[in-house]
Design an enzyme around this catalytic site. Structure first.
Site, short mmCIF file in Angstrom:
data_model
loop_
_atom_site.label_atom_id
_atom_site.label_comp_id
_atom_site.label_asym_id
_atom_site.label_seq_id
_atom_site.Cartn_x
_atom_site.Cartn_y
_atom_site.Cartn_z
N ASP A 1 -44.21 -45.41 -109.04
CA ASP A 1 -43.71 -46.05 -107.83
C ASP A 1 -44.43 -45.55 -106.58
O ASP A 1 -44.58 -46.29 -105.60
CB ASP A 1 -42.21 -45.82 -107.70
CG ASP A 1 -41.40 -46.68 -108.66
OD1 ASP A 1 -42.00 -47.56 -109.30
OD2 ASP A 1 -40.18 -46.47 -108.76
N GLY A 2 -44.89 -44.31 -106.59
CA GLY A 2 -45.66 -43.80 -105.46
C GLY A 2 -46.95 -44.57 -105.25
O GLY A 2 -47.36 -44.85 -104.12
N ASN B 1 -39.54 -48.00 -98.97
CA ASN B 1 -38.32 -47.27 -99.34
C ASN B 1 -37.52 -46.81 -98.13
O ASN B 1 -36.37 -47.18 -97.97
CB ASN B 1 -38.67 -46.04 -100.18
CG ASN B 1 -38.81 -46.34 -101.65
OD1 ASN B 1 -38.39 -47.39 -102.11
ND2 ASN B 1 -39.39 -45.42 -102.39
N ARG C 1 -33.28 -25.20 -87.53
CA ARG C 1 -31.84 -25.39 -87.47
C ARG C 1 -31.49 -26.84 -87.80
O ARG C 1 -32.36 -27.68 -87.96
CB ARG C 1 -31.33 -25.04 -86.07
CG ARG C 1 -31.53 -23.60 -85.66
CD ARG C 1 -30.74 -23.34 -84.39
NE ARG C 1 -31.24 -24.15 -83.29
CZ ARG C 1 -31.85 -23.64 -82.23
NH1 ARG C 1 -32.04 -22.35 -82.16
NH2 ARG C 1 -32.26 -24.41 -81.25
N HIS D 1 -25.40 -34.19 -86.79
CA HIS D 1 -25.89 -32.82 -86.91
C HIS D 1 -26.15 -32.60 -88.40
O HIS D 1 -25.22 -32.41 -89.18
CB HIS D 1 -24.86 -31.83 -86.38
CG HIS D 1 -24.55 -32.03 -84.93
ND1 HIS D 1 -25.35 -31.55 -83.92
CD2 HIS D 1 -23.53 -32.69 -84.32
CE1 HIS D 1 -24.83 -31.88 -82.75
NE2 HIS D 1 -23.73 -32.57 -82.96
N ALA E 1 -33.89 -44.13 -104.11
CA ALA E 1 -34.88 -43.06 -103.95
C ALA E 1 -34.22 -41.87 -103.25
O ALA E 1 -33.17 -41.40 -103.69
CB ALA E 1 -36.09 -43.60 -103.18
N SER F 1 -32.49 -41.56 -100.58
CA SER F 1 -31.12 -41.82 -100.12
C SER F 1 -30.10 -41.54 -101.21
O SER F 1 -29.04 -40.97 -100.96
CB SER F 1 -31.00 -43.27 -99.63
OG SER F 1 -29.68 -43.57 -99.27
N LEU F 2 -30.42 -41.94 -102.44
CA LEU F 2 -29.50 -41.71 -103.56
C LEU F 2 -29.33 -40.21 -103.80
O LEU F 2 -28.21 -39.74 -104.04
CB LEU F 2 -30.03 -42.39 -104.82
CG LEU F 2 -29.16 -42.30 -106.07
CD1 LEU F 2 -27.83 -42.99 -105.86
CD2 LEU F 2 -29.89 -42.89 -107.28
N SER F 3 -30.43 -39.46 -103.71
CA SER F 3 -30.35 -38.00 -103.90
C SER F 3 -29.49 -37.34 -102.83
O SER F 3 -28.88 -36.29 -103.08
CB SER F 3 -31.76 -37.40 -103.86
OG SER F 3 -32.56 -37.92 -104.89
#
Length: 293
Positions: free
Chosen positions: A71-72, A145, A156, A173, A187, A189-191
């Site tokens: 996919d990359g 993606n 921080r 934050h 991708a 987001s799921l992680s």
């Protein structure tokens, strides 16, 4: 398709034991009257029958692009094509293969359908992000993606002010914020705990990365939304090298407090040649190791 005079090959440069396969594929295409071109980065893998051209020329001249890798590599090819709407066929030599859905063996059946004009396409939306500083655009880039604002390893929490359609949403934050397409929902987001969004949906997903406030949850908004992000300095100064905006994890730039990042749906799309009898939920079961009942 009206013409298949030129077929571009985009190949992951570090694949092993691929030379014989590429030679057979190029010979198959050549026997059907196609000129086959490839990129300099994979020149060491390509047979002599493939003409090596600059990457921008491959994008400009190809009537069909075959991506061989994972996919990359597909995302790289999409960035290469830019605003050109060229059908792309993905052959999976990677690990997950959400976008590269054909095996090296099944690609020939798919190509037969392409030459016969009986193929179906799966059109995927892309995002376009513009970074402005003092009202002047510095950078514009696209993503299949996601666009991600994230902090460096030792920085921080990053305070990110978010507005959608001009309306204030929140100051997140967090370690960062992911703006994803439905394609990108499986991708990064799921992680980070985001939802799975069917790729046929016209939507944009906002997913905070490790938010300090646990009530900051992922948000799904219409694809017509214009998302504006700014870094705030309410918690004190930070080094400009600490915060980055990345596009599909492949390119990016540093973001400073005075920058305004605007993300919207791109006018261009990624057009994938869809496998016959495709079952999206079977794909999820296979890739995510879901039970079969």
């Amino acid at each position: 398709m009206a013409s298949l005079e030129t077929v571009g090959l985009v190949v992951k440069p570090h694949l092993k034991d691929i030379t014989a396969y590429l030679a057979n594929l190029a010979a198959w295409l050549g026997a059907r009257g196609c000129r086959v071109i490839g990129e300099p980065s994979a020149a060491h893998l390509l047979p002599p029958t493939v003409t090596v051209v600059p990457s921008e020329m491959l994008a400009a001249q190809s009537h069909l692009v075959i991506v061989i890798g994972g996919d990359g590599t597909m995302i790289y090819a999409a960035r290469l094509l830019g605003s050109r709407d060229v059908p792309v066929l993905g052959v999976n030599y990677g690990y997950l293969g959400y976008l590269t859905e054909y095996t090296p063996e099944t690609v020939y059946t798919a190509l037969e359908r392409v030459f016969a004009g009986t193929f179906r396409t799966d059109v995927r939306m892309k995002l376009e992000a513009t970074v402005e500083r003092l009202g002047v655009p510095r950078l514009t880039a696209q993503a299949v993606n996601d666009c991600v604002i994230t902090k460096s390893m030792l920085a921080r929490l990053v305070p990110i002010e978010c507005r959608i359609g001009g309306q204030f949403v929140s100051i997140f934050h967090a370690d960062g914020l992911i703006i994803a397409t439905p394609t990108g929902s499986t991708a990064y987001s799921l992680s980070a705990g985001g939802p799975i969004v069917h790729p046929a949906m016209q939507a944009i997903v906002l997913t905070p990365i490790c938010p300090h406030t646990l009530t900051n949850r992922p948000l799904v908004v219409p694809d017509t939304s214009e998302i504006e992000l700014r870094l705030t300095t309410e918690r004190g100064p930070f080094n400009v090298e600490d915060v980055f905006l990345t596009f599909d994890g492949q390119t990016g730039c540093a973001v400073e407090p005075e920058d305004r990042v605007v993300i919207r749906k791109s006018a261009s799309v990624l057009t994938l040649i869809e496998p016959e009898g495709k079952d999206y939920f079977q794909l999820l079961r296979d890739k995510l190791k879901w039970g079969n009942g």
